[in-house]
Design an enzyme around this catalytic site. Structure first.
Site, PDB file in Angstrom:
ATOM      1  N   ARG A 217       0.813  -1.101  -0.045  1.00  0.00           N
ATOM      2  CA  ARG A 217       0.191  -0.389   0.080  1.00  0.00           C
ATOM      3  C   ARG A 217       1.013   1.476   0.657  1.00  0.00           C
ATOM      4  NH1 ARG A 217      -1.357   0.542   4.598  1.00  0.00           N
ATOM      5  NH2 ARG A 217      -0.536  -1.217   5.887  1.00  0.00           N
TER       6      ARG A 217
ATOM      7  N   SER B  55      -1.140  -6.154   9.784  1.00  0.00           N
ATOM      8  CA  SER B  55      -1.033  -7.130   8.750  1.00  0.00           C
ATOM      9  C   SER B  55      -0.047  -7.392   9.367  1.00  0.00           C
ATOM     10  CB  SER B  55      -0.734  -6.186   7.526  1.00  0.00           C
ATOM     11  OG  SER B  55      -0.327  -6.904   6.135  1.00  0.00           O
TER      12      SER B  55
ATOM     13  N   LYS C  84      -3.951 -12.365  12.064  1.00  0.00           N
ATOM     14  CA  LYS C  84      -5.353 -11.953  11.562  1.00  0.00           C
ATOM     15  C   LYS C  84      -5.958 -13.198  11.150  1.00  0.00           C
ATOM     16  CE  LYS C  84      -6.757  -8.001  10.170  1.00  0.00           C
ATOM     17  NZ  LYS C  84      -5.140  -7.267  10.021  1.00  0.00           N
ATOM     18  N   THR C  85      -5.504 -13.281   9.868  1.00  0.00           N
ATOM     19  CA  THR C  85      -6.072 -14.320   9.059  1.00  0.00           C
ATOM     20  C   THR C  85      -5.767 -16.160   9.412  1.00  0.00           C
ATOM     21  OG1 THR C  85      -5.935 -12.738   7.457  1.00  0.00           O
ATOM     22  CG2 THR C  85      -6.042 -15.243   6.640  1.00  0.00           C
TER      23      THR C  85
ATOM     24  N   ARG D 183       0.804 -12.791  -1.328  1.00  0.00           N
ATOM     25  CA  ARG D 183      -0.795 -12.231  -0.994  1.00  0.00           C
ATOM     26  C   ARG D 183      -1.454 -13.617  -1.950  1.00  0.00           C
ATOM     27  NH1 ARG D 183      -2.648  -9.232   3.266  1.00  0.00           N
ATOM     28  NH2 ARG D 183      -1.181  -7.875   3.747  1.00  0.00           N
TER      29      ARG D 183
ATOM     30  N   ASP E 235     -10.504 -10.237   8.299  1.00  0.00           N
ATOM     31  CA  ASP E 235     -10.148  -8.770   8.245  1.00  0.00           C
ATOM     32  C   ASP E 235     -10.164  -7.560   8.220  1.00  0.00           C
ATOM     33  OD1 ASP E 235      -7.718  -7.273   7.418  1.00  0.00           O
ATOM     34  OD2 ASP E 235      -7.969  -6.179   5.877  1.00  0.00           O
TER      35      ASP E 235
ATOM     36  N   LYS F   5      -9.083  -1.133   0.650  1.00  0.00           N
ATOM     37  CA  LYS F   5      -8.957  -0.396   1.343  1.00  0.00           C
ATOM     38  C   LYS F   5      -9.789   0.580   1.639  1.00  0.00           C
ATOM     39  CE  LYS F   5      -6.471  -3.505   4.563  1.00  0.00           C
ATOM     40  NZ  LYS F   5      -6.906  -3.686   5.660  1.00  0.00           N
TER      41      LYS F   5
ATOM     42  N   HIS G 102      -9.950  -2.811  12.463  1.00  0.00           N
ATOM     43  CA  HIS G 102      -9.595  -3.565  11.377  1.00  0.00           C
ATOM     44  C   HIS G 102      -9.609  -4.447  12.226  1.00  0.00           C
ATOM     45  CE1 HIS G 102      -5.176  -3.339   9.545  1.00  0.00           C
ATOM     46  NE2 HIS G 102      -5.969  -4.614   8.871  1.00  0.00           N
TER      47      HIS G 102
END
Length: 532
Positions: free
Chosen positions: A60, A239, A243-244, A324, A258, A200, A219
């Protein structure tokens, strides 16, 4: 030319966008893959995946994100964190981008942000790249085909990677631009092929709109006990903090990985898919996520692969450490069909501590939870943002500062009120380093993290002995079945306890310095939590 389902009353020409080449409306996955291959945007991978690269930018560009400063938002945007753009700059940007688009083909996807229909938003996503259309079709929620005939967009995103902004003319920072205009209900993206900007931008939009309705945008990932949505857990984190990985627990039902909202109805996913990091992904540690890398339509982003066999190399980060895969939520066997859950029973704040100071798990009081939520301490993981090549300690308020248009206190107060109303138990979980700082210690064992989380979510930590952490004042379990006791006391994992004390003092001071910006906005109990 149009393809797929579309309400003819709401085509792009009616938004002042004309003179385009072919415009493909709401193509489904096979057609989008075919278009991407015809245009040489990627390679067909094993199982019908699409292998793509994102060119110059593999992460990003948060510094290139702008909000148009209009009268309606001037007093509600957190301007210290969101670069402003003038209305004149945006108007010139829009006119120049539309002119640039003429004669080029575009892909339109009419999609939904939010699994709760009471609070969802209709998004029209216009992308120059076919594979971006496939990506965002995974990431947002797909309306029923019949519903597309009556679809009316609330906001439109136009993503044109081949367009380069002019900082002076467009009142932006560089040739890369993400510009949000709440009055015109438009988001313009240019100068980057990184697909994550699409999702995003929608998350940022919801982060602005939902608090006005008393909804907490988060988030976070979320899951619930199988067959029991009331037993919901959410996992805040930036990130790379897990989380995932940690929400994809085969013993629980996955709500999402997410972005979620917390309304009076409970928890709901904003998205319809997952965007998982694949570096060092293995079938042993994360079998379900690994399996998606060979499923039809999964977008494999910035991964090295064998040109003959198309086998993916999960260890080669020569393109980026931020490799990813993007796939629909139903590719995870235990994913929720509704993507909604109850009010969180447990709130987990994930941090990746590169200092090696924080324990693997700690129980927080509500005041401590708000303190750590506003602090948002973690380490930026290599590749997630441009220029980050190794873990970099940082404070990202609300565990997502780049996506927060409003001031942090708005989200902090919403979280505090909802915790108080629904009685959630809060935990801080460190997935970072133990036995020393980055470069000396090692990453926290994933098995230990999973065992500790399981104990917390199952309620088996309720009656164990806790000690008071000398640095931050939160409660840390002394012993947990299946986890080595020494791991629960970070100081004992260091070869030199004095070096740990020095490192801990440094981290405490960093917390205090960072939190000074919030002191005038918070209650006395949170101030007390800051002291520890």
């Amino acid at each position: 030319m149009t393809s797929g389902r579309v309400n003819p009353q709401f085509q792009l020409g009616d938004q002042g966008i004309d003179g385009l080449g072919n415009v493909y409306y709401n193509l489904i996955e096979p057609a989008l893959i075919q278009q991407a291959l015809v245009r040489k945007e990627g390679t067909l991978g094993q199982g019908g995946t699409l292998l793509v690269t994102t060119g110059k930018f593999t992460g990003r560009s948060p510094k290139d994100k702008h909000v148009v400063k209009t009268a309606s938002v001037a007093d509600s945007i957190w301007w210290e964190n969101n670069a402003e753009m003038s209305t004149e700059g945006f108007d010139a940007l829009y006119a120049d981008m539309v002119e640039h688009m003429k004669g080029r083909d575009y892909f339109v996807q009419d999609l939904i942000g939010g699994a709760d229909p009471e609070h969802s938003i209709n998004m029209r996503m216009v992308t120059e790249l076919a594979w971006h259309g496939l990506f965002i079709r995974h990431m947002l929620r797909r309306p029923e085909r019949d519903a597309l005939d009556e679809f009316i967009a609330d906001f439109t995103v136009i993503n044109c990677p081949s367009f380069s902004a002019d900082p002076k003319r467009h009142n932006c920072r560089s040739e890369t631009v993400i510009a949000m205009n709440f009055d015109r209900k438009l988001i313009l993206i240019g100068g980057t092929e990184y697909a994550g900007e699409n999702k995003k931008s929608v998350f940022t939009l919801l982060n602005y709109l939902l608090p006005e309705k008393g909804i907490m945008p988060m988030h976070c990932s979320a899951n619930h006990a199988t067959g029991n949505p009331v037993d919901t857990a959410v996992f805040f984190g930036l990130s790379g903090t897990g989380k995932t990985t940690l929400s994809a627990d085969p013993s629980r039902t996955l709500i999402g990985d997410d972005e979620h909202g917390w309304s009076d109805n409970g928890t709901f996913n904003f998205e319809g898919g997952c965007y998982a990091k694949t570096i060092s992904l293995s079938p042993e540690a994360e079998p379900e996520i690994y399996a998606t890398t060979k499923k039809l339509g999964t977008v494999i982003e910035n991964m090295v692969f064998d040109p003959e066999t198309l086998e993916l190399d999960f260890e080669d980060d020569s393109l980026t450490a931020n490799m990813r895969c993007a796939y629909p939520l139903n590719y995870i066997a235990n994913a929720s069909e509704t993507a909604v859950g109850g009010h969180p029973k447990n709130i987990v704040m994930l941090t990746c501590d590169a200092f090696g100071v924080l324990p693997p798990i700690a129980r927080l009081t509500p005041a401590q939870a708000m303190y750590h939520f506003l602090s948002g301490f973690t380490s930026k993981v290599a590749g997630t943002e441009r220029g980050v090549t190794e873990p970099e300690p940082t404070f990202s308020t609300c565990f997502g500062a780049p996506f927060m248009p409003r001031r942090p206190e708005v989200y902090g107060e919403l979280l505090r009120d909802k915790i108080a109303q629904h009685g959630a138990t809060c935990w801080l979980v460190n997935t970072g380093w133990t036995g020393g700082a980055y470069g000396t210690g090692s990453r926290m064992p994933i098995r230990a993290t999973r065992a500790l989380l399981a104990a917390a979510l199952e309620g088996s930590l309720t009656d164990v002995e806790f000690r008071k952490d000398q640095n931050f004042g939160f409660d840390v379990p002394v012993s947990v079945s299946g986890v080595a006791d020494i791991l629960l006391d970070p100081r004992r994992t260091w070869d030199d306890p004095t070096a740990y004390d020095i490192q801990a003092a440094k981290l405490v001071a960093m917390f205090a310095d960072n939190f000074a910006q919030y002191v005038s906005y918070i209650d006395d109990d949170v101030k007390a939590a800051a002291i520890g």
